[in-house]
Design an enzyme around this catalytic site. Sequence first.
Site, PDB file in Angstrom:
ATOM      1  N   HIS A  48      -5.747 -10.181   6.142  1.00  0.00           N
ATOM      2  CA  HIS A  48      -5.520 -11.108   5.004  1.00  0.00           C
ATOM      3  C   HIS A  48      -4.020 -11.395   4.941  1.00  0.00           C
ATOM      4  O   HIS A  48      -3.238 -10.545   4.520  1.00  0.00           O
ATOM      5  CB  HIS A  48      -5.986 -10.475   3.689  1.00  0.00           C
ATOM      6  CG  HIS A  48      -5.803 -11.367   2.493  1.00  0.00           C
ATOM      7  ND1 HIS A  48      -6.799 -11.581   1.576  1.00  0.00           N
ATOM      8  CD2 HIS A  48      -4.743 -12.091   2.052  1.00  0.00           C
ATOM      9  CE1 HIS A  48      -6.366 -12.395   0.628  1.00  0.00           C
ATOM     10  NE2 HIS A  48      -5.106 -12.716   0.892  1.00  0.00           N
ATOM     11  N   HIS A  63      -0.879 -14.550   4.271  1.00  0.00           N
ATOM     12  CA  HIS A  63      -0.414 -15.898   3.918  1.00  0.00           C
ATOM     13  C   HIS A  63       0.819 -16.207   4.751  1.00  0.00           C
ATOM     14  O   HIS A  63       1.848 -15.531   4.609  1.00  0.00           O
ATOM     15  CB  HIS A  63      -0.046 -15.978   2.435  1.00  0.00           C
ATOM     16  CG  HIS A  63      -1.197 -15.692   1.532  1.00  0.00           C
ATOM     17  ND1 HIS A  63      -2.037 -16.677   1.069  1.00  0.00           N
ATOM     18  CD2 HIS A  63      -1.672 -14.526   1.021  1.00  0.00           C
ATOM     19  CE1 HIS A  63      -2.974 -16.134   0.299  1.00  0.00           C
ATOM     20  NE2 HIS A  63      -2.778 -14.823   0.260  1.00  0.00           N
ATOM     21  N   LEU A  64       0.697 -17.231   5.605  1.00  0.00           N
ATOM     22  CA  LEU A  64       1.859 -17.617   6.423  1.00  0.00           C
ATOM     23  C   LEU A  64       2.539 -18.869   5.901  1.00  0.00           C
ATOM     24  O   LEU A  64       3.629 -19.209   6.373  1.00  0.00           O
ATOM     25  CB  LEU A  64       1.431 -17.840   7.874  1.00  0.00           C
ATOM     26  CG  LEU A  64       1.098 -16.589   8.687  1.00  0.00           C
ATOM     27  CD1 LEU A  64       0.602 -16.990  10.079  1.00  0.00           C
ATOM     28  CD2 LEU A  64       2.298 -15.658   8.808  1.00  0.00           C
ATOM     29  N   ASN A 123      -4.922 -21.291   1.717  1.00  0.00           N
ATOM     30  CA  ASN A 123      -4.532 -21.895   0.426  1.00  0.00           C
ATOM     31  C   ASN A 123      -3.182 -22.611   0.516  1.00  0.00           C
ATOM     32  O   ASN A 123      -2.264 -22.359  -0.250  1.00  0.00           O
ATOM     33  CB  ASN A 123      -4.534 -20.846  -0.702  1.00  0.00           C
ATOM     34  CG  ASN A 123      -3.534 -19.722  -0.504  1.00  0.00           C
ATOM     35  OD1 ASN A 123      -3.166 -19.399   0.627  1.00  0.00           O
ATOM     36  ND2 ASN A 123      -3.082 -19.122  -1.592  1.00  0.00           N
ATOM     37  N   LYS A 169     -13.254 -18.718   3.172  1.00  0.00           N
ATOM     38  CA  LYS A 169     -12.643 -18.034   2.030  1.00  0.00           C
ATOM     39  C   LYS A 169     -13.142 -18.618   0.716  1.00  0.00           C
ATOM     40  O   LYS A 169     -13.046 -19.827   0.490  1.00  0.00           O
ATOM     41  CB  LYS A 169     -11.114 -18.205   2.124  1.00  0.00           C
ATOM     42  CG  LYS A 169     -10.344 -17.684   0.915  1.00  0.00           C
ATOM     43  CD  LYS A 169     -10.356 -16.168   0.850  1.00  0.00           C
ATOM     44  CE  LYS A 169      -9.767 -15.644  -0.442  1.00  0.00           C
ATOM     45  NZ  LYS A 169      -8.519 -14.949  -0.295  1.00  0.00           N
ATOM     46  N   HIS A 179     -12.132 -13.740  -2.823  1.00  0.00           N
ATOM     47  CA  HIS A 179     -11.141 -13.351  -3.842  1.00  0.00           C
ATOM     48  C   HIS A 179     -11.956 -12.963  -5.070  1.00  0.00           C
ATOM     49  O   HIS A 179     -12.480 -13.822  -5.774  1.00  0.00           O
ATOM     50  CB  HIS A 179     -10.177 -14.502  -4.151  1.00  0.00           C
ATOM     51  CG  HIS A 179      -9.123 -14.111  -5.143  1.00  0.00           C
ATOM     52  ND1 HIS A 179      -7.796 -13.951  -4.802  1.00  0.00           N
ATOM     53  CD2 HIS A 179      -9.207 -13.799  -6.461  1.00  0.00           C
ATOM     54  CE1 HIS A 179      -7.112 -13.566  -5.868  1.00  0.00           C
ATOM     55  NE2 HIS A 179      -7.945 -13.473  -6.889  1.00  0.00           N
ATOM     56  N   HIS A 230      -8.525  -7.640  -0.870  1.00  0.00           N
ATOM     57  CA  HIS A 230      -7.536  -6.968  -1.724  1.00  0.00           C
ATOM     58  C   HIS A 230      -8.188  -6.285  -2.924  1.00  0.00           C
ATOM     59  O   HIS A 230      -7.913  -6.605  -4.066  1.00  0.00           O
ATOM     60  CB  HIS A 230      -6.388  -7.897  -2.141  1.00  0.00           C
ATOM     61  CG  HIS A 230      -6.783  -9.306  -2.522  1.00  0.00           C
ATOM     62  ND1 HIS A 230      -7.813  -9.581  -3.370  1.00  0.00           N
ATOM     63  CD2 HIS A 230      -6.256 -10.500  -2.162  1.00  0.00           C
ATOM     64  CE1 HIS A 230      -7.913 -10.890  -3.514  1.00  0.00           C
ATOM     65  NE2 HIS A 230      -6.983 -11.466  -2.795  1.00  0.00           N
ATOM     66  N   ASP A 260      -2.143  -9.020   2.535  1.00  0.00           N
ATOM     67  CA  ASP A 260      -1.934 -10.048   1.506  1.00  0.00           C
ATOM     68  C   ASP A 260      -0.443 -10.326   1.318  1.00  0.00           C
ATOM     69  O   ASP A 260       0.012 -10.608   0.215  1.00  0.00           O
ATOM     70  CB  ASP A 260      -2.587  -9.656   0.176  1.00  0.00           C
ATOM     71  CG  ASP A 260      -2.726 -10.847  -0.776  1.00  0.00           C
ATOM     72  OD1 ASP A 260      -2.569 -11.994  -0.320  1.00  0.00           O
ATOM     73  OD2 ASP A 260      -2.975 -10.604  -1.967  1.00  0.00           O
TER      74      ASP A 260
HETATM   75  C1  NCD Z   1      -1.499 -15.218  -3.072  1.00  0.00           C
HETATM   76  C2  NCD Z   1      -0.602 -16.419  -2.779  1.00  0.00           C
HETATM   77  O1  NCD Z   1       0.527 -16.457  -3.268  1.00  0.00           O
HETATM   78  O2  NCD Z   1      -1.037 -17.296  -2.033  1.00  0.00           O
HETATM   79  N1  NCD Z   1      -0.900 -14.461  -4.128  1.00  0.00           N
HETATM   80  C3  NCD Z   1      -1.126 -13.161  -4.402  1.00  0.00           C
HETATM   81  O3  NCD Z   1      -0.616 -12.678  -5.415  1.00  0.00           O
HETATM   82  N2  NCD Z   1      -1.862 -12.401  -3.619  1.00  0.00           N
HETATM   83  C4  NCD Z   1      -2.865 -15.689  -3.376  1.00  0.00           C
HETATM   84  C5  NCD Z   1      -3.897 -14.595  -3.370  1.00  0.00           C
HETATM   85  O4  NCD Z   1      -4.218 -14.030  -2.328  1.00  0.00           O
HETATM   86  O5  NCD Z   1      -4.428 -14.289  -4.440  1.00  0.00           O
HETATM   87 ZN    ZN Z   2      -3.946 -13.442  -0.620  1.00  0.00          ZN
END
Ligand code: NCD
Ligand code: ZN
Length: 348
Positions: free
Chosen positions: A13, A15-16, A41, A99, A136, A174, A247
């Site tokens: 998991h 976010h890039l 996202n 997702k 999520h 998460h 995450d």
């Molecule tokens: C994530 C994000 O900023 O894209 N933020 C987070 O607090 N984990 C989104 C997510 O995975 O809920």
């Molecule tokens: Zn996330």
Amino acid sequence: MQILTMRRPDDWHLHLRDGDMLEAVLPHSSAHFGRAIIMPNLVPPVIDVDAANAYRARIEKALPSGHDFTPLMTLYLTETTKADDVVAGYESGAITAVKLYPAGATTNSQSGVRDIETVYPVLERMAEAGVPLCVHGEETDPAVDIFDREAVFIDRVLAPMRQRFPELRIIMEHVTTRDGVDFVRDGPDGIAATITTHHLIINRNAILAGGIRPHYYCLPVAKREEHRLALRAAATSGNERFFLGTDSAPHLDPAKVSACGCAGVFSSINTMGCLAHVFEQEAALDRLEAFASLNGPRFYGLAANEAKITMIRREAPVVFPEKIETRSGPVTVFDPMFAIHWDVDTGA
Ligand code: NCD
Ligand code: ZN
């Protein structure tokens, strides 16, 4: 000096982001991890296979030469997602999972799902075709207290979904509560959970006690200590249903330190050192490989990475930057509030 050799880990998991942020954060993941499940996202979100292919190409272009890293793409489920697109994308290898964001649950989730039953026909096809669903797991009903949103989501959405689609492969992402751990550990097969590095380390006091600390604010929000302890027990147990999803979710500092700050902790740079510290504290260093490198691919039906990494416990603490720079500004690095002695030996 202690040495730990293990299969190369994966991040299930991550976010890039895109553009300047992608360029700045990607090398920190690709230095240590073989693969990652890439969150969709973006703005606008990655809602079809063409968008996933284009995003993968941008990630591959930003990859430093010599880094061996495979992005595993996901589709953002909306109420108008076409089951045929999902199944074709999965069968061609373009996407690895779908997702589910409940609309409004977190960063850029406005296009998510409002009424879960509207996507039941897509879930049915996914169950038949074996497409994993990343969830999520937070209820978005504003009447529900933010610290209860995971537990309520299990009752209102996840438990009924499992009953309706027992064959659907679900990753509760998460997980942050004892309730979530129990649900995943004790239920029938076909469900797993990812656990972040930071939820193994902080409880809600880190955000709120003695001053408000926005860099510890993420979603799902960190809970009470008893929940953190349940997560640590699950992660270090070796149970195949629990594996790493950092995450790591970078935001520029001004977006975090604000009257209405964004949710997200950026941890990819020091995650492996933090995890080795946690597993050492729990006398479970021999299970770190299961958590970070073996259980994830097993659940996704993939082989573990052939390559190995070596982690070294150094006498002197390993120094990490407080912030990394992007072309658009700084991003603060997760501070675990303990000295990290474990280092990934990159051979450099
Ligand atoms: C994530 C994000 O900023 O894209 N933020 C987070 O607090 N984990 C989104 C997510 O995975 O809920
Ligand atoms: Zn996330």
